[in-house]
Scaffold this active site. Structure first.
Site, PDB file in Angstrom:
ATOM      1  N   HIS A  50      17.341  40.904  58.269  1.00 57.08           N
ATOM      2  CA  HIS A  50      17.036  42.309  57.978  1.00 57.08           C
ATOM      3  C   HIS A  50      18.013  43.208  58.732  1.00 57.08           C
ATOM      4  O   HIS A  50      18.289  42.955  59.896  1.00 57.08           O
ATOM      5  CB  HIS A  50      15.613  42.639  58.426  1.00 57.08           C
ATOM      6  CG  HIS A  50      15.286  44.099  58.261  1.00 57.08           C
ATOM      7  ND1 HIS A  50      15.015  44.662  57.031  1.00 57.08           N
ATOM      8  CD2 HIS A  50      15.221  45.107  59.168  1.00 57.08           C
ATOM      9  CE1 HIS A  50      14.782  45.954  57.184  1.00 57.08           C
ATOM     10  NE2 HIS A  50      14.906  46.255  58.467  1.00 57.08           N
ATOM     11  N   GLY A 106      52.889  20.780  26.927  1.00 50.38           N
ATOM     12  CA  GLY A 106      52.443  19.393  26.798  1.00 50.38           C
ATOM     13  C   GLY A 106      51.820  19.151  25.432  1.00 50.38           C
ATOM     14  O   GLY A 106      51.096  20.000  24.904  1.00 50.38           O
ATOM     15  N   ASP A 116      37.639  26.211  29.394  1.00 48.96           N
ATOM     16  CA  ASP A 116      37.380  27.050  28.224  1.00 48.96           C
ATOM     17  C   ASP A 116      37.593  26.328  26.902  1.00 48.96           C
ATOM     18  O   ASP A 116      37.093  26.767  25.863  1.00 48.96           O
ATOM     19  CB  ASP A 116      38.313  28.279  28.234  1.00 48.96           C
ATOM     20  CG  ASP A 116      37.842  29.378  29.167  1.00 48.96           C
ATOM     21  OD1 ASP A 116      36.904  29.128  29.956  1.00 48.96           O
ATOM     22  OD2 ASP A 116      38.420  30.484  29.111  1.00 48.96           O
ATOM     23  N   GLY A 154      34.030  45.908  21.421  1.00 49.93           N
ATOM     24  CA  GLY A 154      33.304  44.798  22.042  1.00 49.93           C
ATOM     25  C   GLY A 154      32.710  45.203  23.380  1.00 49.93           C
ATOM     26  O   GLY A 154      33.450  45.529  24.306  1.00 49.93           O
ATOM     27  N   VAL A 157      31.706  41.121  28.262  1.00 51.07           N
ATOM     28  CA  VAL A 157      32.040  41.166  29.684  1.00 51.07           C
ATOM     29  C   VAL A 157      33.356  41.906  29.920  1.00 51.07           C
ATOM     30  O   VAL A 157      33.454  42.760  30.815  1.00 51.07           O
ATOM     31  CB  VAL A 157      32.104  39.740  30.256  1.00 51.07           C
ATOM     32  CG1 VAL A 157      32.041  39.772  31.751  1.00 51.07           C
ATOM     33  CG2 VAL A 157      30.964  38.899  29.724  1.00 51.07           C
ATOM     34  N   VAL A 169      33.598  47.859  13.003  1.00 53.18           N
ATOM     35  CA  VAL A 169      34.943  48.407  12.849  1.00 53.18           C
ATOM     36  C   VAL A 169      35.489  47.995  11.482  1.00 53.18           C
ATOM     37  O   VAL A 169      35.476  46.809  11.133  1.00 53.18           O
ATOM     38  CB  VAL A 169      35.858  47.909  13.988  1.00 53.18           C
ATOM     39  CG1 VAL A 169      37.289  48.340  13.752  1.00 53.18           C
ATOM     40  CG2 VAL A 169      35.341  48.422  15.333  1.00 53.18           C
ATOM     41  N   ARG A 193      36.862  35.123  23.055  1.00 52.31           N
ATOM     42  CA  ARG A 193      38.053  34.293  23.197  1.00 52.31           C
ATOM     43  C   ARG A 193      37.866  33.003  22.402  1.00 52.31           C
ATOM     44  O   ARG A 193      36.745  32.557  22.187  1.00 52.31           O
ATOM     45  CB  ARG A 193      38.312  33.979  24.679  1.00 52.31           C
ATOM     46  CG  ARG A 193      38.629  35.241  25.481  1.00 52.31           C
ATOM     47  CD  ARG A 193      38.801  34.961  26.960  1.00 52.31           C
ATOM     48  NE  ARG A 193      39.935  34.128  27.284  1.00 52.31           N
ATOM     49  CZ  ARG A 193      41.191  34.565  27.421  1.00 52.31           C
ATOM     50  NH1 ARG A 193      41.461  35.852  27.272  1.00 52.31           N
ATOM     51  NH2 ARG A 193      42.174  33.732  27.717  1.00 52.31           N
TER      52      ARG A 193
END
Ligand code: FAD
Ligand code: NAI
Length: 478
Positions: free
Chosen positions: A454, A125, A322, A191, A194, A248, A282
């Site tokens: 509990h 698109g 994102d 890295g 996560v 690096v 990202r």
């Protein structure tokens, strides 16, 4: 190409966890919807669900679960009195199970779109103007579709590192690291975010010697310091070799391995590995998304600029997930997509940006919501802290999963909960109670007065709330 294409109330570009829920909610609101998606699997096939279902959240969690079972069956079952003569690894079966879960879920999305009457269109698109999208299908054929409103949900892509360009199956991104057909003997990871910690854990549990190179001097700087330090300690204890402050400088490819050169405090080092994963963040994905007159603005990092309702500078164009500011998390994108679909339908809706939970699916898991202690301190308000270790939680002990702690931060004046930080068993599930409490503006006292079953892990959160006022029951030095 004719400009007289089909017309919809809403056209969504992208069918990841931001775009497909936006499409479904818009249809639930009685609007006509088209959802355009171009995802391409490694075998060239198409499936819905974007990064999350095809190459992110779901396949990574499938492998984390399998590798954890393998690891625990070798290291912990004996203590439970479960004796298995020989535990073997069938990586092919493990990968096939992962593939089957992904297929079931992505087909589920296709079925959901269909059953809600969303027109699912495969192809690329491109936003031509505020109400027009050009679609190019896999054969290169073009058509236009019109939408009174358009939602951009095109997601993100792994960032590349010029010092470590991807190379066939030797230097890979996160998707590549989900697809290994053999357990690498030595795995390098660039890295310790996560992805690095989750995928590093998967392969370490399956037998790889894993070295993680992290440029920053701090470990998980976005996580509350106490929780980050506790996590670091446990991951190191499992054998993850995390080298902080490692810059690096280059990679050299040989036939079957990769040598990474890096510096720490100006001193050069070499690391030879069999596979290297680059996971350094990202970037928002807007490649070939805009025609000349699209009118949508990007910020200096490439994110589509939106207001708090996810509206772009063009009033009929919205952007979610994102590809816009905020944490790159599936659930954040979903809530934005649903909000926009409701706003378009004239309903009230908003996203609680201050109450977004985060989870890292290592073992122990890490989760948090709200502010860290450092953030609260910097804000200058008076606060109190309650902590409780899983070591003193009966359910955690009986599960043999008693590493970690719960930390709760509340305001000194009105007792409002400002942040909850957990490292421990099923921390990703436990955080839901804290999220709900904060959504309802609960105080630490509200949690203290709430009955918790509990023995459950949730009692650790209850005790952390009590501990904020020095009243934990199962703690020797409150
Ligand atoms: P995406 O999921 O990237 O979807 C965008 C879709 O739009 C894709 O299908 C793409 O092909 C399509 N598209 C892009 N441009 C166009 C175009 N011009 N035309 C047509 N289609 C287009 N998040 C969590 O919350 N929990 C986790 O456990 C988690 N684990 C992860 C593990 C890994 C290894 C990775 C890489 C990510 C993980 N994430 C996790 C992050 C999560 O995957 C993303 O936050 C989420 O997928 C973003 O959703 P989205 O809809 O914005 O974009
Ligand atoms: P990240 O932003 O979490 O971590 C990247 C890490 O790489 C950082 O620690 C950074 O300092 C480091 N880094 C950057 N450049 C470097 C360099 N040149 N050398 C060494 N280290 C360097 O990004 P990651 O891990 O790639 O994940 C991408 C996104 O996907 C994250 O934003 C995350 O929100 C999402 N995700 C979410 C998951 C979850 O919710 N459980 C799981 C996996 C990914």
């Amino acid at each position: 190409m004719s400009m007289n294409g089909s017309k919809y109330d809403v056209v969504v570009i992208g069918a990841g966890p931001a775009g497909y829920p936006a499409s479904i909610r818009a249809a639930q609101n009685g609007l006509t919807v088209a959802c355009i998606d171009e995802w391409k699997n490694k075998d060239g096939s198409h499936s819905y669900g974007g990064t999350c279902l095809n190459a992110g959240c779901i396949p990574s969690k499938a492998l984390l679960e399998s590798s954890e079972l393998y690891f625990r069956s070798r290291s912990e079952f004996k203590e439970h009195g479960v004796v298995i003569d020989k535990v073997g690894l069938d990586l092919g079966a493990m990968q096939a199970r992962k593939g089957s879960i992904v297929r079931q879920l992505t087909r589920g999305i296709e079925a959901l779109l269909k059953s809600n009457g969303v027109e699912a269109i495969r192809g690329h698109g491109r936003l031509i103007d505020g109400t027009t999208v050009e679609v190019t299908d896999t054969e290169g054929k073009q058509k236009v579709v019109h939408g009174d409103n358009i939602i951009l949900a095109t997601g993100s892509m792994p960032m590349v590192l010029p010092e470590a360009p991807l190379h066939s199956n030797l230097v890979v991104d996160s998707w590549g690291a989900l697809e290994f057909e053999e357990v690498p003997e030595r795995l390098g990871v660039i890295g310790s975010g996560v992805v690095g910690l989750e995928l590093g854990s998967v392969w370490q549990r399956l037998g790889s010697k894993v070295v993680i190179l992290e440029a920053l001097g701090d470990f998980l700087p976005m996580v509350d310091l106490d929780v980050a330090q506790e996590t670091h300690r446990h991951l190191k204890g499992q054998g993850l070799d995390i080298r902080l402050g490692a810059e690096v400088t280059g990679t050299t490819i040989s036939e079957n391995n990769v040598t990474v050169t890096y510096t720490v405090d100006g001193e050069s080092h070499n690391l030879e590995v069999d596979r290297l994963v680059v996971c350094v963040g990202r970037r928002p994905f807007t490649d070939s998304l805009f025609g000349e007159n699209a009118g949508v603005e990007l910020d200096n990092q490439g994110f589509i600029c939106v207001d708090s309702s996810c509206r772009t500078a063009v009033p009929t164009v919205w952007a979610v997930g994102d590809v816009v500011r905020g944490p790159m998390l599936a659930h954040k994108g979903t809530e934005e997509g649903v909000m926009v679909a409701d706003l378009i339908a004239g309903k009230f809706s908003e996203v609680s940006y201050k109450i977004i939970p985060s989870v890292i699916y290592t073992s122990p898991e890490v989760s948090w919501v709200g502010q860290t202690e450092a953030e609260v301190k910097a804000s200058g308000i008076a606060y109190k802290v309650g902590t409780f270790p899983f070591l003193a939680n009966g359910r955690a002990k009986s599960m043999d999963q008693s590493k970690g702690l719960v930390k709760l931060i509340a305001a000194q004046d009105d007792d409002g909960i400002l942040g909850v930080h957990i490292v421990g068993p099923l921390a990703g599930e436990l955080i839901a109670e804290a999220v709900l409490a904060m959504e309802f503006s609960a105080s630490a006292e509200d949690l203290q007065r709430t009955m918790h079953a509990h023995p459950t892990l949730t009692e650790a959160l209850h005790e952390a709330a009590l501990s904020a006022d020095g009243n934990a029951i199962h703690m020797i030095n409150n």
